[in-house]
Design an enzyme around this catalytic site. Structure first.
Site, mmCIF file in Angstrom:
data_model
loop_
_atom_site.group_PDB
_atom_site.id
_atom_site.type_symbol
_atom_site.label_atom_id
_atom_site.label_comp_id
_atom_site.label_asym_id
_atom_site.label_seq_id
_atom_site.Cartn_x
_atom_site.Cartn_y
_atom_site.Cartn_z
ATOM 1 N N ASP A 299 -42.930 -104.041 -1.792
ATOM 2 C CA ASP A 299 -41.752 -103.459 -1.590
ATOM 3 C C ASP A 299 -40.773 -102.939 -0.557
ATOM 4 O O ASP A 299 -41.363 -101.606 -0.924
ATOM 5 C CB ASP A 299 -41.624 -102.466 -3.218
ATOM 6 C CG ASP A 299 -40.198 -102.878 -4.075
ATOM 7 O OD1 ASP A 299 -39.109 -103.198 -3.445
ATOM 8 O OD2 ASP A 299 -40.263 -101.915 -5.176
HETATM 9 C C1 NOJ Z 1 -36.784 -103.419 -4.324
HETATM 10 C C2 NOJ Z 1 -36.977 -102.875 -5.441
HETATM 11 O O1 NOJ Z 1 -38.149 -101.225 -5.815
HETATM 12 C C3 NOJ Z 1 -37.905 -103.821 -6.210
HETATM 13 O O2 NOJ Z 1 -37.384 -104.364 -6.996
HETATM 14 C C4 NOJ Z 1 -36.810 -105.260 -5.656
HETATM 15 O O3 NOJ Z 1 -37.840 -106.670 -5.892
HETATM 16 C C5 NOJ Z 1 -37.243 -105.142 -4.391
HETATM 17 N N1 NOJ Z 1 -36.301 -103.764 -3.743
HETATM 18 C C6 NOJ Z 1 -36.225 -106.319 -3.554
HETATM 19 O O4 NOJ Z 1 -34.499 -106.382 -3.934
#
Ligand code: NOJ
Length: 756
Positions: A299
């Site tokens: 993530d």
């Molecule tokens: C951070 C978030 O925690 C996640 O849910 C998301 O998919 C990613 N950023 C990409 O935008």
């Protein structure tokens, strides 16, 4: 143009080579045979190309939404262009457009050395252009079929916009309503969470992953992100393995069994080991126990964040730890790309670990048909025809209507007559931009229907509508209360829309106080003094702690953030064209200080059983009972449940003897309107080697009841339902007396006792 095809690349390899299952229902169960095509590709790739296949970045070229991530490690257009030409990029996320995607794909499949297609991803959490209710709101429908349909419709729009992969569903069970990301998941319960997870994966992935109107699902965030201490986002999670497995993992397992081929590792650590470097999670459980054959993406810089966690010494160390634990793709940090080649050359990272990650990524690309059809989901004609189709907009209205929970309705104040004169008051009533709610990145906001628009079209020529904002979300408006009072004085009934703005929940929006903000409470108090009938419509991305005039209003509806058709859907229920049928997927506590608050807690040795407060596990100020319990929700009728009974005749039925037992209850519609009732089965195991919760949801059924109709609802309880995780990592049932209860919420129903 050179035609990119699997056959061209195979150059004589056996066409019998097998790939990942494309039938989602078989994806986990199926053995993946070595694929000569992919193996030959891997054998020819340079280390730099391999590192590139394991790196994804947010798309700066084609981003047309709201800023949803920190501006970290942004790649310039020039850099990305160069990486695509060199074959050193696996794909991009959150850039949209069918034609522009084609242009980029053309570079990859015509000019890069091995012509490996790019994959395009996006955060399509509850809709692309047409926005459906936030997931916690949609979970309130207790209607997985509805969730499947909205996910299907979202996939249709996302794939029309050139996307192959959505970073959804978010399946984190949320135990603390202070956490802002409650809004993105299915609430506090693992069983309901698993039903919704399965439905959403099914909807996104459709019947065949190669179909151009499907997108790959990515159940996230793996794992236990919803257990962050204090509800503070990104915080540590400190839970035993039994809780991990009983509470947080079931929706993931359900999603993978449904055929999800990707997952995203979470930001948090669990008992000191960050999820992104957690081999127990990413390898032992995910691949070992569950047989997951897909890929794991980090993530947004979570592998780099292992340095700040204090788990990795520096970038190269973070890469070794994340990749070896089983995290295949690095999102955004660029660390994999930067360090993998040298780490392999220095002997610090085995080549086979890199190759295995590349293999998983290529297989997923192959599973969605990219090698045969690299321009899949990049059809400008579909981009024009498949966005905001009339049936999709109608579905948004239906889903929104079915997500609204009627919490309270004293003296049947609702529904209102269309001939009434109504004062519609609150900061959100004209605010289109606030309607989509958190995690809607690309909404077609201009075509969203406000509260005021929905009310006006429902009332038509018959009734009168007065409107005033009264306050801003978190600040007073000069003269706001006076204008609201004036509007209210002209009307017979007040409809007050209060609660959070969409910016108050979502990522990094943890709150210490989950109440309605003070300026809106002031407005409510002033209006309550008029002593007119007042309906409160709450807006929220989490459960709220209600106080004062808001809590005391005679009628209250939980309306979450409902998306494109908000105004129409709310008006459908307020004016009685349809009746509410949703149930709470999160408990509403008495006060914020009770959080984390969830219905399936353990009993303790000193439970609060009576009003006697002495030496009991409770707070001085408030009772332990929820203000509105999990599963609660009214309709415009009244229902009565009989006591729960064992269906079979005979004394003291022992589950163990038969392997299963059926329990049932009679549910009667006492009112004059038809209604949809959600009958819920809860069980409690009275004795166990690991103490079990006071109640656990194990099933629910939706019943449509005509006025005066009585229906018998029945559930089967078996050993599998009673199995729970043990400290030795195994899940099995133990002999115990159990209580089974069928009722309308987690706090009601008359149980029956059974032996197992
Ligand atoms: C951070 C978030 O925690 C996640 O849910 C998301 O998919 C990613 N950023 C990409 O935008």
């Amino acid at each position: 143009m050179m035609k990119m095809s699997r056959r061209n690349l195979l150059r004589g390899c056996s066409a019998a080579a097998m790939t990942l299952a494309v039938d989602p229902s078989l994806a986990v169960a199926q053995t993946v045979l070595p694929d000569a095509f992919i193996e030959q590709l891997i054998a020819r790739m340079s280390l730099e190309e391999k590192a590139g296949q394991l790196s994804i970045y947010s798309d700066p070229l084609r981003f047309e939404g709201a800023q949803i991530n920190p501006k970290t490690a942004e790649q310039s257009a020039k850099q990305l262009h160069a990486s695509i030409l060199k074959g050193e990029l696996t794909g991009l996320f959150n850039g949209v457009g069918a034609s522009s995607a084609r242009d980029l794909q053309k570079l990859a499949v015509e000019q890069s050395p091995h012509k490996i297609p790019l994959i395009f991803a996006g955060d399509i959490i509850h809709g692309m252009k047409t926005i459906f209710p936030i997931p916690v709101g949609e979970a309130a429908s207790f209607n997985p079929t509805l969730a499947e349909r909205t996910a299907r419709a979202a996939a249709m729009e996302a794939s029309a916009k050139g996307l192959h992969w959505t970073f959804a569903p978010m399946v984190d069970v949320a135990r603390d309503e202070r956490w802002g990301r409650v809004s993105e998941g299915a609430g506090e319960d693992p069983y309901l969470g698993a039903q919704m997870a399965r439905a959403r994966v099914k909807g996104f992935q459709g019947r065949n992953l190669r179909d151009e109107d499907t997108v790959l699902a990515c159940p996230k965030h793996f794992a236990a992100y919803g257990g962050v201490e204090g509800g503070r986002d990104y915080n540590t999670v400190d839970i035993p393995d039994t809780t991990l497995r009983a509470t947080f993992l079931p929706p993931f397992e359900a999603a993978f069994r449904q055929g999800a081929l990707t997952t995203m590792s979470s930001f948090n650590d669990i008992a000191g080991v960050p999820a992104t470097g957690n081999a127990y999670l990413l390898t032992d459980i995910l691949r070992g126990e569950w047989g997951f054959k897909g890929l794991v993406v980090s993530d947004y810089t979570s592998e780099e964040e292992m340095i700040l966690h204090g788990y990795a010494a520096d970038g190269p160390d973070a890469v070794v730890k994340a990749l070896s634990a089983g995290c295949d793709i690095s999102m955004q940090s660029g660390l994999y790309y930067k360090h993998i080649p040298d780490l392999v050359r220095q002997g610090r990272l085995p080549l086979r670990v890199v190759d295995e990650a590349v293999r998983r990524v290529l297989r997923v690309k192959q599973a969605i048909g990219l090698f045969d059809n690299p321009y899949r989901s990049m059809d400008p004609k579909r981009e024009a025809s498949d966005i905001r189709r009339p049936e999709t907009v109608a579905l948004a209205r239906e889903a929104a209507r079915k997500s609204i929970v009627l919490l309270k309705n004293e003296q049947d104040l609702l529904p209102l007559k269309k001939s009434a004169s109504v004062a519609l008051i609150g900061p959100a009533i004209h605010d289109k931009a606030d309607l989509p709610g958190p995690w809607a990145v690309f909404p077609d906001v201009e075509r969203h229907v406000t509260f005021a628009e929905g009310f006006r079209s429902a009332l038509g020529a018959q009734g009168r509508l007065f409107t005033a904002r009264g306050a801003d979300y978190e600040a007073r408006l000069p003269g706001g209360v006076e204008q609201a009072l004036a509007a209210a004085q002209s009307a017979e009934v007040i409809v007050l829309v209060v609660g959070e703005s969409s910016e108050m929940s979502g990522e990094a929006q943890s709150r210490t106080d989950i109440g309605v903000p003070a300026p809106q409470l002031e407005l409510a108090e002033a209006l309550a003094k008029l002593a007119k009938p007042m309906v409160v419509l709450l807006r929220h991305g989490r459960a709220l702690a209600l106080t004062g005039a808001v809590r005391d209003a005679p009628a209250i509806m939980a309306t979450w953030f409902l998306g494109s058709e908000t105004g129409n859907a709310v008006a459908d229920l307020v004016f009685g064209d349809f009746a509410p049928e949703a149930r709470l997927p999160v408990s509403f506590p008495q006060v914020s200080g009770q959080e984390p608050y969830f219905y399936d807690h353990r009993n303790t040795g000193r439970p609060q059983l009576t009003d006697d407060k002495a030496y009991k596990s409770r707070y001085r100020e408030v009772t332990n009972e929820a203000l509105y319990p999990f599963g609660h929700g009214l309709s415009y009728s009244k229902v009565r449940y009989s006591a729960t009974a064992v269906s079979e005749a005979g004394p003291s039925p022992a589950l163990r003897a038969k392997g299963s037992v059926r329990v049932s209850a009679q549910v009667e519609n006492l009112g004059a309107r038809p209604c949809v009732e959600v009958a819920q089965l809860y069980i409690r195991q009275l004795t166990a080697s690991v103490t079990q919760p006071v109640r656990q949801l194990k099933g629910f059924q939706r019943l449509s009841l005509a006025p005066g109709e009585t229906r018998r609802v029945e559930f089967t309880i078996d050993a599998e339902m009673l199995a729970f995780p043990h400290p030795d990592h195994r899940t099995y049932a133990e002999p115990s007396a159990i209580l089974a209860v069928i009722g309308p919420s987690a706090a009601s129903g008359e149980p029956v006792k059974l032996a197992f």
